[in-house]
Design an enzyme around this catalytic site. Structure first.
Site, PDB file in Angstrom:
ATOM      1  N   ASP A  47       0.824  -1.212   0.000  1.00 50.89           N
ATOM      2  CA  ASP A  47       0.000   0.000   0.000  1.00 50.89           C
ATOM      3  C   ASP A  47       0.859   1.263   0.000  1.00 50.89           C
ATOM      4  O   ASP A  47       0.458   2.285  -0.561  1.00 50.89           O
ATOM      5  CB  ASP A  47      -0.989   0.005   1.181  1.00 50.89           C
ATOM      6  CG  ASP A  47      -2.279   0.739   0.829  1.00 50.89           C
ATOM      7  OD1 ASP A  47      -2.738   0.603  -0.321  1.00 50.89           O
ATOM      8  OD2 ASP A  47      -2.820   1.462   1.680  1.00 50.89           O
ATOM      9  N   GLU A  70       0.269  10.828   5.360  1.00 54.48           N
ATOM     10  CA  GLU A  70       0.119   9.382   5.210  1.00 54.48           C
ATOM     11  C   GLU A  70       1.440   8.714   4.820  1.00 54.48           C
ATOM     12  O   GLU A  70       1.764   7.644   5.335  1.00 54.48           O
ATOM     13  CB  GLU A  70      -0.948   9.117   4.138  1.00 54.48           C
ATOM     14  CG  GLU A  70      -1.575   7.748   4.233  1.00 54.48           C
ATOM     15  CD  GLU A  70      -2.798   7.656   3.344  1.00 54.48           C
ATOM     16  OE1 GLU A  70      -3.776   8.385   3.600  1.00 54.48           O
ATOM     17  OE2 GLU A  70      -2.767   6.876   2.378  1.00 54.48           O
ATOM     18  N   GLU A 126     -11.117   6.386  -2.290  1.00 50.49           N
ATOM     19  CA  GLU A 126     -11.120   6.795  -0.875  1.00 50.49           C
ATOM     20  C   GLU A 126     -12.247   6.115  -0.106  1.00 50.49           C
ATOM     21  O   GLU A 126     -12.064   5.680   1.040  1.00 50.49           O
ATOM     22  CB  GLU A 126     -11.261   8.328  -0.760  1.00 50.49           C
ATOM     23  CG  GLU A 126     -10.133   9.124  -1.409  1.00 50.49           C
ATOM     24  CD  GLU A 126      -8.816   9.057  -0.642  1.00 50.49           C
ATOM     25  OE1 GLU A 126      -8.378   7.940  -0.314  1.00 50.49           O
ATOM     26  OE2 GLU A 126      -8.230  10.119  -0.379  1.00 50.49           O
ATOM     27  N   GLU A 177      -9.717  -2.816  -6.174  1.00 46.43           N
ATOM     28  CA  GLU A 177      -9.654  -2.828  -4.701  1.00 46.43           C
ATOM     29  C   GLU A 177      -9.806  -4.255  -4.159  1.00 46.43           C
ATOM     30  O   GLU A 177      -9.085  -4.649  -3.245  1.00 46.43           O
ATOM     31  CB  GLU A 177     -10.714  -1.899  -4.104  1.00 46.43           C
ATOM     32  CG  GLU A 177     -10.419  -0.408  -4.302  1.00 46.43           C
ATOM     33  CD  GLU A 177      -9.210   0.106  -3.506  1.00 46.43           C
ATOM     34  OE1 GLU A 177      -8.814  -0.542  -2.518  1.00 46.43           O
ATOM     35  OE2 GLU A 177      -8.661   1.150  -3.892  1.00 46.43           O
TER      36      GLU A 177
HETATM   37  C1  LIG Z   1      -5.279   0.292  -2.623  1.00 42.96           C
HETATM   38  C2  LIG Z   1      -5.687   1.507  -1.877  1.00 42.96           C
HETATM   39  N1  LIG Z   1      -6.875   2.057  -2.119  1.00 42.96           N
HETATM   40  C3  LIG Z   1      -7.268   3.158  -1.462  1.00 42.96           C
HETATM   41  C4  LIG Z   1      -6.464   3.753  -0.535  1.00 42.96           C
HETATM   42  C5  LIG Z   1      -6.949   4.941   0.233  1.00 42.96           C
HETATM   43  N2  LIG Z   1      -6.443   6.154  -0.282  1.00 42.96           N
HETATM   44  C6  LIG Z   1      -5.326   6.718   0.162  1.00 42.96           C
HETATM   45  O1  LIG Z   1      -4.655   6.313   1.052  1.00 42.96           O
HETATM   46  C7  LIG Z   1      -5.221   3.158  -0.286  1.00 42.96           C
HETATM   47  N3  LIG Z   1      -4.360   3.653   0.622  1.00 42.96           N
HETATM   48  N4  LIG Z   1      -4.870   2.031  -0.963  1.00 42.96           N
END
Ligand SMILES: Cc1ncc(CNC=O)c(N)n1
Length: 305
Positions: free
Chosen positions: A131, A172, A224, A294
């Site tokens: 991530d 982040e 998000e 996702e």
């Molecule tokens: C794979 C994925 N999708 C959404 C997010 C959330 N957005 C930013 O942090 C994230 N971190 N990773």
């Protein structure tokens, strides 16, 4: 002959009216014919908008009256649903239509295992390293969105919302570095997996100036929103999320992030409302792709790909 003028009467109201008027009928001629003498036919109701009248209608017609009333009621419900569908905003409509895909992204076995405490920590570490790579690619995507908003948006406040998003991503990235060191995950030696690379490539395709602001901002909302829904669920009533994972869940599951996602949804809906059908279809297809990526990202984190 049975006519129902007042089709707003529901079955239960119909029964109540029937009972009420039957009681009142005790003094009428058909009831006064003898002590134990019931009318051969049941008193029946005729509806009009003004009043209810009675006549004696054979028993078999009672059921046909009921079925007419039920049909009317069903028609009414259908009409209301159609009307509310017209009023419903685009994203709500999509989420209803594609509820299964949305749920598979927001209630994935990976995040559900965090919520019930059964999570495999090596899977969590894999997610963390992957991530971090994703978020690094996400920053230029959001920067490209800022540029689109500046060029195309009809509302100045969009820029401030997106800029706020970039500021949060700055925090982040620092958080990922701290968290990785806490879990002894080496970010510099983490290699992006195929699923991650594909998702990052997809983000890159959305950075193209050819991609409409409406499509890109809708994709941004979806990306998000999946994390917000998934991680908020890990903190909701009945969750058994281990203490050492709660900070991760709070990062995306906190109320402020929820509010921010809601604002993004409002921006996307406002833009979609004013968009031609071709843009709406592109945005819908893009949201579907995001949801699929996702799901694949969570799968990858579990070590399935
Ligand atoms: C794979 C994925 N999708 C959404 C997010 C959330 N957005 C930013 O942090 C994230 N971190 N990773």
């Amino acid at each position: 002959m049975i006519r129902i003028h007042n089709h707003k009467l529901t079955i239960s109201k119909l029964k109540m009216n029937y009972a009420y008027h039957t009681t009142n009928l005790k003094n009428t001629s058909i009831f006064r014919r003898g002590k134990y003498c019931l009318p051969r036919t049941r008193p029946q109701i005729r509806f009009s908008t003004q009043c209810l009248e009675f006549s004696t209608i054979p028993k078999e017609k009672t059921s046909s009256l009921r079925s007419i009333a039920r049909e009317k009621e069903e028609e009414e419900v259908e009409k209301k649903m159609e009307e509310s569908n017209k009023e419903m905003l685009m994203i709500q409509k999509w989420l209803n239509q594609h509820n299964e895909l949305y749920t598979s992204a927001t209630r994935h076995p990976f995040t559900l295992s965090i919520r019930d405490g059964s999570v495999d920590l090596s899977a969590f570490k894999r997610w963390l390293g992957q991530d971090y790579i994703f978020v690094r690619a996400f920053v230029p995507f959001v920067a490209s969105l800022l540029l689109k908003a500046w060029k195309e948006s009809d509302d100045d406040s969009d820029i401030e919302v997106i800029l706020g998003g970039i500021a949060a991503l700055n925090d982040e990235v620092s958080w990922f570095k701290r968290e990785a060191s806490k879990w002894s995950v080496s970010l510099s030696s983490t290699v992006p997996q195929k699923t991650n690379l594909e998702y990052c490539r997809f983000l890159e395709s959305l950075m193209s100036p050819e991609v409409d602001y409406t499509v890109a901002v809708t994709a941004f909302w979806a990306i998000e929103a999946v994390y917000q829904e998934s991680y908020a669920h890990c903190l909701s009533d009945g969750s058994k999320t281990p203490e050492e994972l709660k900070e991760t869940c709070r990062r995306w599951g906190n109320d402020g992030f929820g509010q921010y996602c809601h604002t993004l949804q409002n921006i996307a809906n406002r833009r979609l409302e004013k968009s031609p059908e071709a843009i709406i279809s592109k945005a819908e297809a893009t949201v579907m792709r995001v949801l699929e990526y996702e799901v694949e990202f969570w799968n990858m984190s579990r070590g399935e790909t």
